[in-house]
Write a protein that holds these residues in place. Structure first.
Motif, PDB file in Angstrom:
ATOM      1  N   SER A  81       0.830  -1.202   0.000  1.00 47.55           N
ATOM      2  CA  SER A  81       0.000   0.000   0.000  1.00 47.55           C
ATOM      3  C   SER A  81       0.864   1.251   0.000  1.00 47.55           C
ATOM      4  CB  SER A  81      -0.934   0.026   1.222  1.00 47.55           C
ATOM      5  OG  SER A  81      -0.197   0.239   2.407  1.00 47.55           O
ATOM      6  N   ILE A  82       0.278   2.323  -0.507  1.00 44.81           N
ATOM      7  CA  ILE A  82       0.868   3.661  -0.431  1.00 44.81           C
ATOM      8  C   ILE A  82      -0.199   4.558   0.166  1.00 44.81           C
ATOM      9  CG2 ILE A  82       1.882   5.579  -1.713  1.00 44.81           C
ATOM     10  CD1 ILE A  82       2.541   3.640  -3.966  1.00 44.81           C
ATOM     11  N   SER A  83       0.153   5.260   1.223  1.00 42.62           N
ATOM     12  CA  SER A  83      -0.847   6.136   1.844  1.00 42.62           C
ATOM     13  C   SER A  83      -0.182   7.397   2.370  1.00 42.62           C
ATOM     14  CB  SER A  83      -1.574   5.411   2.985  1.00 42.62           C
ATOM     15  OG  SER A  83      -0.665   5.076   4.018  1.00 42.62           O
ATOM     16  N   ASP A  84      -1.000   8.384   2.691  1.00 42.03           N
ATOM     17  CA  ASP A  84      -0.484   9.607   3.298  1.00 42.03           C
ATOM     18  C   ASP A  84      -0.167   9.356   4.765  1.00 42.03           C
ATOM     19  OD1 ASP A  84      -0.706  11.189   0.986  1.00 42.03           O
ATOM     20  OD2 ASP A  84      -2.842  11.487   1.350  1.00 42.03           O
ATOM     21  N   LEU A  85       0.686  10.197   5.301  1.00 39.42           N
ATOM     22  CA  LEU A  85       1.148  10.029   6.684  1.00 39.42           C
ATOM     23  C   LEU A  85      -0.004  10.090   7.679  1.00 39.42           C
ATOM     24  CD1 LEU A  85       3.967   9.627   7.932  1.00 39.42           C
ATOM     25  CD2 LEU A  85       4.022  12.067   8.396  1.00 39.42           C
ATOM     26  N   CYS A  86      -1.034  10.895   7.357  1.00 35.60           N
ATOM     27  CA  CYS A  86      -2.146  11.085   8.299  1.00 35.60           C
ATOM     28  C   CYS A  86      -3.043   9.851   8.406  1.00 35.60           C
ATOM     29  CB  CYS A  86      -2.970  12.307   7.912  1.00 35.60           C
ATOM     30  SG  CYS A  86      -3.634  12.230   6.242  1.00 35.60           S
ATOM     31  N   VAL A  87      -2.964   8.934   7.427  1.00 38.41           N
ATOM     32  CA  VAL A  87      -3.771   7.709   7.485  1.00 38.41           C
ATOM     33  C   VAL A  87      -2.844   6.486   7.490  1.00 38.41           C
ATOM     34  CG1 VAL A  87      -5.919   8.585   6.520  1.00 38.41           C
ATOM     35  CG2 VAL A  87      -4.105   7.873   4.975  1.00 38.41           C
ATOM     36  N   LEU A 118       6.988  -4.869   5.955  1.00 39.30           N
ATOM     37  CA  LEU A 118       7.803  -3.706   6.321  1.00 39.30           C
ATOM     38  C   LEU A 118       7.016  -2.443   5.999  1.00 39.30           C
ATOM     39  CD1 LEU A 118      10.705  -2.575   7.055  1.00 39.30           C
ATOM     40  CD2 LEU A 118      11.067  -2.471   4.594  1.00 39.30           C
ATOM     41  N   GLN A 119       6.973  -1.533   6.971  1.00 37.80           N
ATOM     42  CA  GLN A 119       6.343  -0.244   6.705  1.00 37.80           C
ATOM     43  C   GLN A 119       7.408   0.848   6.776  1.00 37.80           C
ATOM     44  OE1 GLN A 119       3.234   2.103   9.225  1.00 37.80           O
ATOM     45  NE2 GLN A 119       2.137   0.790   7.805  1.00 37.80           N
ATOM     46  N   VAL A 120       7.443   1.670   5.735  1.00 36.90           N
ATOM     47  CA  VAL A 120       8.450   2.731   5.631  1.00 36.90           C
ATOM     48  C   VAL A 120       7.744   4.075   5.485  1.00 36.90           C
ATOM     49  CG1 VAL A 120      10.470   3.561   4.380  1.00 36.90           C
ATOM     50  CG2 VAL A 120       9.958   1.111   4.412  1.00 36.90           C
ATOM     51  N   LYS A 121       8.089   5.013   6.350  1.00 34.98           N
ATOM     52  CA  LYS A 121       7.569   6.376   6.240  1.00 34.98           C
ATOM     53  C   LYS A 121       8.650   7.247   5.586  1.00 34.98           C
ATOM     54  CE  LYS A 121       4.790   5.963  10.455  1.00 34.98           C
ATOM     55  NZ  LYS A 121       4.541   6.497  11.816  1.00 34.98           N
ATOM     56  N   VAL A 122       8.359   7.718   4.390  1.00 34.33           N
ATOM     57  CA  VAL A 122       9.301   8.594   3.694  1.00 34.33           C
ATOM     58  C   VAL A 122       8.864  10.030   3.962  1.00 34.33           C
ATOM     59  CG1 VAL A 122      10.337   9.207   1.483  1.00 34.33           C
ATOM     60  CG2 VAL A 122       9.665   6.844   1.931  1.00 34.33           C
ATOM     61  N   LEU A 123       9.599  10.702   4.828  1.00 37.51           N
ATOM     62  CA  LEU A 123       9.202  12.043   5.256  1.00 37.51           C
ATOM     63  C   LEU A 123       9.731  13.129   4.332  1.00 37.51           C
ATOM     64  CD1 LEU A 123       9.743  11.602   9.113  1.00 37.51           C
ATOM     65  CD2 LEU A 123       7.688  11.174   7.757  1.00 37.51           C
ATOM     66  N   PHE A 167       4.751   3.617   2.974  1.00 40.77           N
ATOM     67  CA  PHE A 167       4.799   2.479   2.056  1.00 40.77           C
ATOM     68  C   PHE A 167       4.826   1.184   2.859  1.00 40.77           C
ATOM     69  CE2 PHE A 167       6.680   6.088  -0.027  1.00 40.77           C
ATOM     70  CZ  PHE A 167       6.192   6.031  -1.328  1.00 40.77           C
ATOM     71  N   THR A 168       4.027   0.220   2.447  1.00 41.00           N
ATOM     72  CA  THR A 168       3.992  -1.077   3.123  1.00 41.00           C
ATOM     73  C   THR A 168       4.326  -2.179   2.119  1.00 41.00           C
ATOM     74  OG1 THR A 168       2.236  -0.228   4.557  1.00 41.00           O
ATOM     75  CG2 THR A 168       2.618  -2.602   4.585  1.00 41.00           C
ATOM     76  N   PHE A 169       5.327  -2.991   2.461  1.00 38.97           N
ATOM     77  CA  PHE A 169       5.771  -4.092   1.608  1.00 38.97           C
ATOM     78  C   PHE A 169       5.579  -5.423   2.325  1.00 38.97           C
ATOM     79  CE2 PHE A 169       8.581  -0.596   0.356  1.00 38.97           C
ATOM     80  CZ  PHE A 169       8.652  -0.709  -1.026  1.00 38.97           C
ATOM     81  N   PRO A 170       5.132  -6.475   1.647  1.00 44.07           N
ATOM     82  CA  PRO A 170       5.242  -7.817   2.226  1.00 44.07           C
ATOM     83  C   PRO A 170       6.700  -8.272   2.124  1.00 44.07           C
ATOM     84  CG  PRO A 170       4.293  -7.944   0.035  1.00 44.07           C
ATOM     85  CD  PRO A 170       4.478  -6.493   0.328  1.00 44.07           C
ATOM     86  N   ILE A 171       7.187  -8.955   3.143  1.00 44.09           N
ATOM     87  CA  ILE A 171       8.569  -9.449   3.135  1.00 44.09           C
ATOM     88  C   ILE A 171       8.574 -10.897   2.661  1.00 44.09           C
ATOM     89  CG2 ILE A 171      10.576  -9.995   4.565  1.00 44.09           C
ATOM     90  CD1 ILE A 171       9.736  -7.672   6.383  1.00 44.09           C
ATOM     91  N   LYS A 172       9.392 -11.167   1.638  1.00 52.44           N
ATOM     92  CA  LYS A 172       9.497 -12.523   1.104  1.00 52.44           C
ATOM     93  C   LYS A 172      10.781 -13.204   1.551  1.00 52.44           C
ATOM     94  CE  LYS A 172       6.762 -11.008  -2.781  1.00 52.44           C
ATOM     95  NZ  LYS A 172       6.846 -10.412  -4.104  1.00 52.44           N
TER      96      LYS A 172
END
Length: 204
Positions: A81-87, A118-123, A167-172
């Motif tokens: 998923s790709i989402s805004d920081l507020c959600v 893995l969830q990554v916040k790109v600020l 950004f949320t990635f599944p880890i393989k």
């Protein structure tokens, strides 16, 4: 040195409904490190393929001899998923508790392929290189994990861009490395490289 190459490689592309529906494929040949030649290209209309099944396609190359044999499976996009920081998808404490339970030791063998995600916040980025003549850049950020790739929007004319995306990635594979690269958008030309950082998952 082959006219009938077999690659047998698998790639996952995250297809979202707001993207174009055509998958573009090109076949190239390399003489040496400097010389490359296009051997042909073809397109696949993703929307015309049946969902939830593997489609075997033999695609003739446009204006060139030869064809490409591919297996393409279109499936619902899960875990990405790709989402805004507020959600932020992990912002809810009850959701975090459910995730902790899902990946606790007693459930380790429930689904061997489900390692986690893995969830990554790109600020933002700070003091980027100026790639344009005007002393500015048009930066965007690309995140790659294994063969998964997601990217931010472009912030124009800015050396200190703020993206504020999650950004949320599944880890393989727990031994994968998250690669974060910043590029300068350059119109129809290939983007200019502005910098990169690599983060092994085992270091997180």
């Amino acid at each position: 040195k082959s006219a009938n190459p077999q690659w047998r490689e698998q790639f996952d592309f995250h297809y979202f409904s707001d993207r174009k529906d055509m998958l573009d494929i090109e076949v190239w040949r390399k003489d040496n490190k400097k010389h490359e030649e296009l051997l042909g290209k073809c397109q696949v209309d993703i929307t015309a393929l049946p969902m939830k099944q593997t489609n075997c396609l033999e695609l003739p190359l446009e204006k060139h001899p030869g064809s490409l044999l591919m297996l393409i499976a279109v499936a619902p996009c899960t875990g990405v998923s790709i989402s805004d920081l507020c959600v932020c998808p992990l912002g809810d404490p009850s959701e975090r508790q459910q995730i902790s339970q899902r990946y606790c030791i007693k459930n380790s063998f429930w689904d061997i392929k489900d390692i986690g995600f893995l969830q990554v916040k790109v600020l933002k980025a700070v003091d980027l290189l100026a790639a344009d003549f005007a002393g500015k850049s048009d930066p965007f950020c690309v995140l790659e994990l294994g063969n998964d790739s997601l990217q931010t929007h472009t912030v124009y004319k800015n050396l200190n861009p703020e993206w504020n995306k999650v950004f949320t990635f599944p880890i393989k594979d727990i031994h994968d490395v998250l690669e974060v690269t910043v590029f300068d958008e350059d119109g129809d030309k290939p983007p200019d490289f502005l910098g990169k950082v690599a983060i092994p998952l085992l270091s997180v």
